[in-house]
Write an enzyme that holds these catalytic residues in place. Structure first.
Site, short mmCIF file in Angstrom:
data_model
loop_
_atom_site.label_atom_id
_atom_site.label_comp_id
_atom_site.label_asym_id
_atom_site.label_seq_id
_atom_site.Cartn_x
_atom_site.Cartn_y
_atom_site.Cartn_z
CD1 TRP A 1 16.29 7.91 3.45
CD2 TRP A 1 14.37 7.18 4.33
NE1 TRP A 1 15.75 7.02 2.56
CE2 TRP A 1 14.55 6.55 3.08
CE3 TRP A 1 13.22 6.87 5.05
CZ2 TRP A 1 13.66 5.64 2.55
CZ3 TRP A 1 12.33 5.95 4.54
CH2 TRP A 1 12.55 5.36 3.30
N PRO B 1 24.10 12.27 8.36
CG PRO B 1 22.79 14.13 8.91
CD PRO B 1 24.21 13.70 8.68
N GLY C 1 22.25 1.49 5.35
CA GLY C 1 21.54 2.05 4.20
C GLY C 1 21.25 0.98 3.17
CB SER C 2 20.12 1.28 -0.27
OG SER C 2 21.12 2.10 -0.83
CD GLU D 1 24.11 -4.24 10.50
OE1 GLU D 1 23.17 -4.90 10.04
OE2 GLU D 1 25.02 -4.75 11.18
CB CYS E 1 16.36 -3.00 7.25
SG CYS E 1 16.71 -2.75 8.97
CD GLU F 1 15.07 -2.97 1.74
OE1 GLU F 1 15.81 -2.26 1.04
OE2 GLU F 1 15.24 -3.12 2.95
CG PHE G 1 12.34 0.36 2.38
CD1 PHE G 1 12.76 -0.63 3.23
CD2 PHE G 1 12.75 1.66 2.65
CE1 PHE G 1 13.56 -0.34 4.34
CE2 PHE G 1 13.54 1.97 3.75
CZ PHE G 1 13.95 0.95 4.59
CB SER H 1 11.04 -10.32 17.37
OG SER H 1 9.68 -10.56 17.18
P1 NAD Z 1 20.84 5.03 1.12
O1 NAD Z 1 21.84 3.98 0.80
O2 NAD Z 1 20.24 5.78 0.01
O3 NAD Z 1 21.50 6.14 2.06
C1 NAD Z 1 22.06 5.80 3.31
C2 NAD Z 1 23.10 6.84 3.65
O4 NAD Z 1 24.17 6.76 2.73
C3 NAD Z 1 22.60 8.27 3.62
O5 NAD Z 1 23.11 8.97 4.74
C4 NAD Z 1 23.22 8.83 2.37
O6 NAD Z 1 23.47 10.20 2.48
C5 NAD Z 1 24.53 8.06 2.33
N1 NAD Z 1 25.17 7.94 1.01
C6 NAD Z 1 24.60 8.02 -0.21
N2 NAD Z 1 25.53 7.87 -1.18
C7 NAD Z 1 26.71 7.67 -0.54
C8 NAD Z 1 28.04 7.44 -0.97
N3 NAD Z 1 28.38 7.39 -2.27
N4 NAD Z 1 28.99 7.28 -0.04
C9 NAD Z 1 28.70 7.30 1.29
N5 NAD Z 1 27.46 7.53 1.76
C10 NAD Z 1 26.48 7.71 0.85
O7 NAD Z 1 19.78 4.33 2.05
P2 NAD Z 1 18.42 4.95 2.59
O8 NAD Z 1 17.48 5.00 1.45
O9 NAD Z 1 18.70 6.18 3.37
O10 NAD Z 1 17.98 3.84 3.65
C11 NAD Z 1 17.14 2.80 3.35
C12 NAD Z 1 17.92 1.51 3.28
O11 NAD Z 1 18.57 1.28 4.52
C13 NAD Z 1 17.03 0.30 3.08
O12 NAD Z 1 17.59 -0.54 2.12
C14 NAD Z 1 17.02 -0.36 4.45
O13 NAD Z 1 16.76 -1.74 4.41
C15 NAD Z 1 18.38 -0.06 4.95
N6 NAD Z 1 18.45 -0.14 6.41
C16 NAD Z 1 19.14 -1.16 6.97
C17 NAD Z 1 19.20 -1.28 8.35
C18 NAD Z 1 19.98 -2.41 8.98
O14 NAD Z 1 20.28 -2.32 10.16
N7 NAD Z 1 20.32 -3.45 8.27
C19 NAD Z 1 18.56 -0.35 9.16
C20 NAD Z 1 17.86 0.69 8.56
C21 NAD Z 1 17.83 0.78 7.17
#
Ligand code: NAD
Length: 488
Positions: A156, A181, A233-234, A253, A287, A387, A389, A447
């Site tokens: 998000w 999403p 995601g996380s 990622e 991130c 993190e 965040f 960057s």
């Molecule tokens: P999150 O892991 O809570 O959710 C990410 C996505 O995973 C959401 O769409 C969610 O609906 C989905 N999800 C949740 N449970 C799932 C499951 N069991 N199976 C499959 N999908 C599932 O992460 P968030 O809180 O939305 O995002 C923040 C995190 O994302 C931070 O840790 C950040 O560092 C990371 N992030 C990384 C990058 C990168 O490129 N490395 C970029 C942006 C964000």
């Protein structure tokens, strides 16, 4: 510009059109900035995933057989539609995510377009190989072929940019997609999906499901007819997804905490502006944010004072639509609670608040976190090693370059890092040793440009594989196919 006129009712888009979800329930979408209702989205069921994966699977053969130049025409039309809706998308993104409209949300829409432009350029150059053979009666053609159905699961914090970064190269290289999403930015991604459909993508080439990750995401990442899982995601969710997707191609990622190292000869006039922007951009929900500072003791006090003054001067917390706002609220209550906990426990353990230190009062919601600077942070504090965040700069003293590297080696993260020194050769040597996918010398952890490889260092928990530019197409969205022919 305000959030008041928004009313989006999102749900699955499957086979080229919005459809009813198999899930009976809906969830309200509420602005973190104002608390206003922005619309709602369908809490999808695994049956939605079945239908969407089947539609993507049915569309794959024809889409993969289309020439790259034909596919590119659809992507070019998508750019036109996204450009026409730039302000609407930016307004929805600012309202639903919380980032400032003028200085951040519009920029993310522009970056979304850049991902499409980059995918168009790179897809045209996906070459094969014609190697010589020992057997002169045979010829071999090695070509890159798309893998099939891609599950694209996004976060998000940068919902549009991340989804475009996953989807554009996947489509350009001949795959079909089912995207999911994050719940708190579903409306924005739904409107993005409508841009792709309105650009005339053939039925089933791009599909969207909505709902809770634990329900629809789980069904999607483990689906036997999905060949590639692209997840951003996380760390905990990413590890689960990677296990569910065992045997599939994966682009994972995850998180980071952006160590920013200031060596004893750092140029503070250079280091401070980039570090301020990197820490507080998107309210720290990035991130590759500068999430922790490892500052040499010789310059620690000077840096702490000048950095805090710059944050006080540059960062204006406020309504995402106010002209002078540079930082909005954080996106959700769970995250706000985590920031509370990291800052409170650091202070209880001896960290000193130089600025902020708590949520701000006087706003329509309680999600406005003050820009915060903490001094005397140590390795035992969550705010240093995890993190956070959020809009928090933890400042930690180091006594040597070696100590900085040891701290980075011990960290579970390895996404992006920065080092500041007036000696470029010293900076480059440090960069070679630093365990991160990207190391920035005399420029901040944030960057990045959309054509450069981006991802976590092997052996850490920041992810697997590289997004951006040609790398995901070559490494994940296509595979090499070898055809050996006997020609006599
Ligand atoms: P999150 O892991 O809570 O959710 C990410 C996505 O995973 C959401 O769409 C969610 O609906 C989905 N999800 C949740 N449970 C799932 C499951 N069991 N199976 C499959 N999908 C599932 O992460 P968030 O809180 O939305 O995002 C923040 C995190 O994302 C931070 O840790 C950040 O560092 C990371 N992030 C990384 C990058 C990168 O490129 N490395 C970029 C942006 C964000």
């Amino acid at each position: 510009m305000t959030a008041t006129a928004i009313s989006v009712h999102a749900g699955p888009i499957i086979g080229g059109r919005p459809v009813e979800s198999a899930g009976a329930e809906r969830q309200d979408a509420v602005s973190p900035a104002t608390g206003e209702l922005l619309g709602s989205f369908a809490l999808g069921a695994p049956a939605d995933v079945e239908t969407a994966v089947a539609a993507a699977g049915d569309a794959f053969e024809a889409w993969a057989a289309t020439s790259v130049f034909e596919r590119i025409k659809f992507l070019e039309r998508a750019i036109v539609v996204i450009s026409e809706r730039r302000e609407d998308l930016g307004r929805l993104l600012a309202s639903e995510q919380g980032k400032p409209y003028r200085v951040e949300a519009l920029g993310e829409v522009d970056e979304t377009i850049e991902y499409f432009q980059s995918a168009i350029e790179c897809a045209k150059r996906l070459d094969g190989i014609l190697p010589p053979l020992a057997d002169t009666a045979k010829r071999v053609l090695i070509s890159r072929v798309p893998r099939g159905v891609v599950a694209a699961i996004g976060p998000w914090n940068f919902p549009l940019g991340t989804m475009a970064g996953q989807v554009a190269p996947a489509l350009a290289s001949g795959n079909t997609v089912v995207a999911l999403p994050a719940p708190t930015t579903t409306l924005t991604c739904y409107e993005f999906a409508r841009c792709l459909i309105d650009a005339g993508l053939p039925e089933g080439v791009f599909n969207l499901v909505t709902g809770q990750g634990a329900v629809v995401g789980d069904a999607l990442s483990g689906h036997p007819d999905v060949q590639v899982v692209a997840f951003t995601g996380s760390v905990p969710t990413g590890l689960r997804v990677a296990q569910r997707a065992a045997g599939k191609a994966q682009l994972i990622e995850l998180g980071g905490n952006g160590p920013t190292v200031l060596l004893d000869d750092a140029d503070l006039a250079l280091a401070i502006p980039g570090s301020v922007s990197s820490t507080y951009y998107c309210a720290g929900q990035n991130c590759i944010a500068a999430g922790r500072f490892l500052v040499h003791e010789a310059i620690y006090d000077e840096f702490a004072e000048a950095f805090t003054a710059a944050v006080r001067r540059e960062i204006k917390l406020g309504d995402p639509f106010a002209e002078d706002t540079t930082m909005g609220p954080v996106n959700n209550a769970v995250l706000a609670g985590k920031i509370d906990q990291h800052v409170r426990s650091a202070v209880a353990d001896g960290a000193k608040v130089l600025l902020g230190g708590e949520r701000a009062a006087g706003f329509p919601t309680d999600l406005y976190w003050q820009p915060t600077v903490l001094a005397d942070v140590t390795e035992s504090m969550a705010v240093a090693v995890e993190e956070t965040f959020g809009p928090v700069a933890p400042l930690q003293r180091i006594s040597s370059e070696t100590e900085a590297l040891q701290i980075m080696q011990a960290s579970p993260y390895g996404l992006s890092a920065a080092v500041y020194t007036k000696d470029l050769a010293r900076g480059l040597r440090f960069a070679e040793k630093a365990p991160a996918g990207t190391v920035n010398v005399n420029t901040s952890t944030s960057s990045a440009e959309v054509h450069l490889p981006y991802g976590g260092r092997a052996g850490k928990l920041s992810g697997l594989g590289r997004t951006q530019g040609r790398y995901p197409m070559e490494d994940v969205y296509t595979e090499l196919k070898t055809v050996i022919a006997h020609v006599g």
